[in-house]
Design an enzyme around this catalytic site. Structure first.
Site, short mmCIF file in Angstrom:
data_model
loop_
_atom_site.label_atom_id
_atom_site.label_comp_id
_atom_site.label_asym_id
_atom_site.label_seq_id
_atom_site.Cartn_x
_atom_site.Cartn_y
_atom_site.Cartn_z
N SER A 38 -107.83 20.72 38.13
CA SER A 38 -106.35 20.58 37.92
C SER A 38 -105.70 20.89 38.99
O SER A 38 -104.60 20.41 39.26
CB SER A 38 -105.58 21.10 36.55
OG SER A 38 -105.86 22.34 36.78
N LYS A 104 -101.97 27.35 37.77
CA LYS A 104 -100.91 26.10 37.97
C LYS A 104 -99.97 26.58 39.12
O LYS A 104 -100.11 27.75 39.53
CB LYS A 104 -100.28 25.62 36.73
CG LYS A 104 -100.95 25.27 35.76
CD LYS A 104 -101.81 24.15 35.66
CE LYS A 104 -102.76 23.91 34.93
NZ LYS A 104 -103.75 22.98 35.03
#
Length: 182
Positions: A38, A104
């Protein structure tokens, strides 16, 4: 008697060594490994990164663009037990670690408005210039998020293959476990 004294000395040294290592990994610094794709192209799967825990220890707010480690279980309060179990010493014994702790990028801060419109991300009405993302988003539904106080909004750099705030909502600052330093 001498053997008992020697064992007690060794046991004390081992105990203090483990306690010191736990203290460092909970409050100061921790290595971790990126699981999944991701954050590509910035971070590859199985890439080792080092995380500063000082922002969490001193309740420092992350900045836009910071790469942070978060606890994705945003609908429950974090406890000291979570901090202890997320250290490398204990996390190697539990499988759920890979599903709860995410890496993230910070996209929005408290009070910001995040809009996703026509596969583009806007913060406070300004389209974001994101030269770090893997590729343009596709098939992303339009959305609107207002970031509450003491929360942030995060997204992965591989937007088409990332579970992030678009799915779980904004992240309480106390769920930010650390900030990537290198």
């Amino acid at each position: 008697m001498r053997i008992a004294k020697e064992l007690l000395t060794w046991g004390g040294s081992i105990f203090f060594g483990i306690a010191f290592a736990l203290f460092i990994s909970i409050f100061v610094f921790q290595p971790t490994k990126v699981l999944g794709s991701s954050m590509e192209p910035t971070l590859k799967p199985n890439h080792h990164i080092y995380v500063s825990k000082l922002p969490r220890t001193f309740t420092y707010k992350p900045r836009i663009g910071d790469i942070v480690i978060i606890d994705s279980r945003v609908h429950r309060a974090r406890t000291w037990k979570d901090d202890l179990l997320d250290t490398p010493l204990f996390s190697m014994f539990k499988e759920r670690h890979s599903h709860d702790v995410w890496v993230k990028r910070v996209i929005g801060l408290p009070g910001d408005t995040i809009m996703i419109k026509s596969n583009q991300v806007y913060r406070n009405g300004q389209r974001l210039k994101e030269d770090y993302i893997k590729e343009a988003m596709f098939d992303t539904p339009d959305a609107h998020f207002v970031i509450p106080e003491k929360q942030i909004f995060v997204m992965g750099d591989n937007r088409n293959n990332s579970r992030d705030s678009r799915e779980i909502g904004s992240i309480p600052i106390d769920h930010v476990l650390g900030v990537k330093i290198f």
